[in-house]
Scaffold this motif. Sequence first.
Motif, PDB file in Angstrom:
ATOM      1  N   LEU A  11       0.839  -1.197   0.000  1.00 23.96           N
ATOM      2  CA  LEU A  11       0.000   0.000   0.000  1.00 23.96           C
ATOM      3  C   LEU A  11       0.872   1.245   0.000  1.00 23.96           C
ATOM      4  CD1 LEU A  11      -2.540  -1.193   2.660  1.00 23.96           C
ATOM      5  CD2 LEU A  11      -3.093  -0.637   0.304  1.00 23.96           C
ATOM      6  N   PHE A  12       0.451   2.240  -0.780  1.00 24.20           N
ATOM      7  CA  PHE A  12       1.173   3.509  -0.790  1.00 24.20           C
ATOM      8  C   PHE A  12       0.187   4.654  -0.822  1.00 24.20           C
ATOM      9  CE2 PHE A  12       0.410   2.811  -5.273  1.00 24.20           C
ATOM     10  CZ  PHE A  12       0.245   4.078  -5.800  1.00 24.20           C
ATOM     11  N   ARG A  13       0.679   5.802  -0.435  1.00 24.66           N
ATOM     12  CA  ARG A  13      -0.087   7.048  -0.591  1.00 24.66           C
ATOM     13  C   ARG A  13       0.908   8.151  -0.914  1.00 24.66           C
ATOM     14  NH1 ARG A  13      -2.076   8.304   5.576  1.00 24.66           N
ATOM     15  NH2 ARG A  13       0.004   8.454   6.427  1.00 24.66           N
ATOM     16  N   THR A  14       0.433   9.090  -1.675  1.00 25.42           N
ATOM     17  CA  THR A  14       1.270  10.203  -2.087  1.00 25.42           C
ATOM     18  C   THR A  14       0.782  11.452  -1.377  1.00 25.42           C
ATOM     19  OG1 THR A  14       1.615   9.132  -4.214  1.00 25.42           O
ATOM     20  CG2 THR A  14       2.183  11.454  -4.075  1.00 25.42           C
ATOM     21  N   GLY A  18       5.789  13.491  -0.341  1.00 27.61           N
ATOM     22  CA  GLY A  18       6.258  12.401  -1.195  1.00 27.61           C
ATOM     23  C   GLY A  18       5.466  11.119  -0.990  1.00 27.61           C
ATOM     24  N   ARG A  19       5.959  10.052  -1.603  1.00 25.15           N
ATOM     25  CA  ARG A  19       5.282   8.752  -1.530  1.00 25.15           C
ATOM     26  C   ARG A  19       5.705   8.024  -0.252  1.00 25.15           C
ATOM     27  NH1 ARG A  19       6.884   6.523  -6.245  1.00 25.15           N
ATOM     28  NH2 ARG A  19       5.257   7.656  -7.308  1.00 25.15           N
ATOM     29  N   HIS A  20       4.715   7.437   0.431  1.00 23.41           N
ATOM     30  CA  HIS A  20       4.955   6.665   1.650  1.00 23.41           C
ATOM     31  C   HIS A  20       4.316   5.290   1.508  1.00 23.41           C
ATOM     32  CE1 HIS A  20       5.843  10.674   3.124  1.00 23.41           C
ATOM     33  NE2 HIS A  20       6.435  10.104   4.156  1.00 23.41           N
ATOM     34  N   GLU A 109       3.224   1.692  10.226  1.00 23.00           N
ATOM     35  CA  GLU A 109       3.895   2.961   9.949  1.00 23.00           C
ATOM     36  C   GLU A 109       3.835   3.241   8.455  1.00 23.00           C
ATOM     37  OE1 GLU A 109       7.883   3.239  11.409  1.00 23.00           O
ATOM     38  OE2 GLU A 109       7.339   2.521  13.404  1.00 23.00           O
ATOM     39  N   TRP A 110       3.635   4.512   8.125  1.00 26.07           N
ATOM     40  CA  TRP A 110       3.743   4.980   6.750  1.00 26.07           C
ATOM     41  C   TRP A 110       5.127   5.601   6.615  1.00 26.07           C
ATOM     42  CZ3 TRP A 110       0.402   3.982   2.930  1.00 26.07           C
ATOM     43  CH2 TRP A 110      -0.885   3.585   3.271  1.00 26.07           C
ATOM     44  N   LEU A 111       5.941   5.051   5.734  1.00 28.11           N
ATOM     45  CA  LEU A 111       7.332   5.481   5.635  1.00 28.11           C
ATOM     46  C   LEU A 111       7.733   5.766   4.200  1.00 28.11           C
ATOM     47  CD1 LEU A 111       8.851   2.728   7.965  1.00 28.11           C
ATOM     48  CD2 LEU A 111       8.441   5.125   8.559  1.00 28.11           C
ATOM     49  N   PRO A 112       8.628   6.751   4.001  1.00 32.00           N
ATOM     50  CA  PRO A 112       9.202   6.942   2.667  1.00 32.00           C
ATOM     51  C   PRO A 112      10.075   5.730   2.321  1.00 32.00           C
ATOM     52  CG  PRO A 112      10.138   8.506   4.240  1.00 32.00           C
ATOM     53  CD  PRO A 112       9.099   7.716   4.964  1.00 32.00           C
ATOM     54  N   LEU A 113      10.368   5.581   1.051  1.00 36.34           N
ATOM     55  CA  LEU A 113      11.064   4.387   0.564  1.00 36.34           C
ATOM     56  C   LEU A 113      12.310   4.011   1.367  1.00 36.34           C
ATOM     57  CD1 LEU A 113      11.168   2.095  -1.548  1.00 36.34           C
ATOM     58  CD2 LEU A 113      12.562   3.640  -2.950  1.00 36.34           C
ATOM     59  N   PRO A 114      13.261   4.901   1.602  1.00 35.80           N
ATOM     60  CA  PRO A 114      14.473   4.460   2.308  1.00 35.80           C
ATOM     61  C   PRO A 114      14.184   3.899   3.704  1.00 35.80           C
ATOM     62  CG  PRO A 114      14.828   6.612   1.313  1.00 35.80           C
ATOM     63  CD  PRO A 114      13.362   6.300   1.183  1.00 35.80           C
ATOM     64  N   LEU A 139       5.560   5.431 -14.185  1.00 43.46           N
ATOM     65  CA  LEU A 139       4.228   5.874 -14.609  1.00 43.46           C
ATOM     66  C   LEU A 139       4.256   7.378 -14.931  1.00 43.46           C
ATOM     67  CD1 LEU A 139       1.944   4.156 -11.969  1.00 43.46           C
ATOM     68  CD2 LEU A 139       2.227   3.511 -14.371  1.00 43.46           C
ATOM     69  N   PRO A 140       3.360   7.813 -15.812  1.00 37.40           N
ATOM     70  CA  PRO A 140       3.202   9.259 -15.998  1.00 37.40           C
ATOM     71  C   PRO A 140       2.887   9.922 -14.656  1.00 37.40           C
ATOM     72  CG  PRO A 140       1.960   8.058 -17.654  1.00 37.40           C
ATOM     73  CD  PRO A 140       2.480   7.048 -16.661  1.00 37.40           C
ATOM     74  N   ARG A 141       3.328  11.134 -14.442  1.00 40.87           N
ATOM     75  CA  ARG A 141       3.238  11.839 -13.155  1.00 40.87           C
ATOM     76  C   ARG A 141       1.845  11.788 -12.533  1.00 40.87           C
ATOM     77  NH1 ARG A 141       6.630  12.988  -9.430  1.00 40.87           N
ATOM     78  NH2 ARG A 141       6.753  15.095  -8.661  1.00 40.87           N
ATOM     79  N   ALA A 142       0.801  11.957 -13.315  1.00 41.12           N
ATOM     80  CA  ALA A 142      -0.572  12.010 -12.792  1.00 41.12           C
ATOM     81  C   ALA A 142      -1.048  10.653 -12.277  1.00 41.12           C
ATOM     82  CB  ALA A 142      -1.531  12.500 -13.876  1.00 41.12           C
ATOM     83  N   GLU A 143      -0.424   9.556 -12.717  1.00 41.46           N
ATOM     84  CA  GLU A 143      -0.896   8.219 -12.332  1.00 41.46           C
ATOM     85  C   GLU A 143      -0.186   7.697 -11.094  1.00 41.46           C
ATOM     86  OE1 GLU A 143      -1.425   5.198 -15.313  1.00 41.46           O
ATOM     87  OE2 GLU A 143      -1.156   6.720 -16.856  1.00 41.46           O
ATOM     88  N   GLY A 144       1.024   8.131 -10.796  1.00 35.09           N
ATOM     89  CA  GLY A 144       1.797   7.531  -9.712  1.00 35.09           C
ATOM     90  C   GLY A 144       1.718   8.323  -8.463  1.00 35.09           C
TER      91      GLY A 144
END
Length: 144
Positions: A11-14, A18-20, A109-114, A139-144
Amino acid sequence: MPDERASGVILFRTTPAGRHYLIIKNRIGGHWGFPKGRLEPGEDELQAALREVREEVRITRLNLRPEFRERLAYRFVRDREVVNKEVTLFLAATDEEGIAEGSEIMALEWLPLPQALARLTYPEQRTALLRADAFLQALPRAEG
């Protein structure tokens, strides 16, 4: 043929920061990973993955990325017997926080990639997360 089959969701959220990614801590064993669990009779991989997310972290609103599917295969020992396990991971966005309640999850926890990579206990899950992130980056910017 695997002895045990499971599935789950990365699962992710932007957010503006940034993305978590959602990482959970399991009560049994205390390892960090993704919401996942065994397939129940009559379920396919996707049905099991969605059920596990609902049960483990109470997230129901998902924007599934059906083009992404990662299979992990590994062996472990349970009660002195070797178990061959296959896990299928899907990828989905959500706008929900999730709740770590119930008998299986100690924390989330929601965490950034690193930080998410550092928190995951098993290397095959780190590889899956890297592949999911690379998929989203492409992905194109609007999709990711």
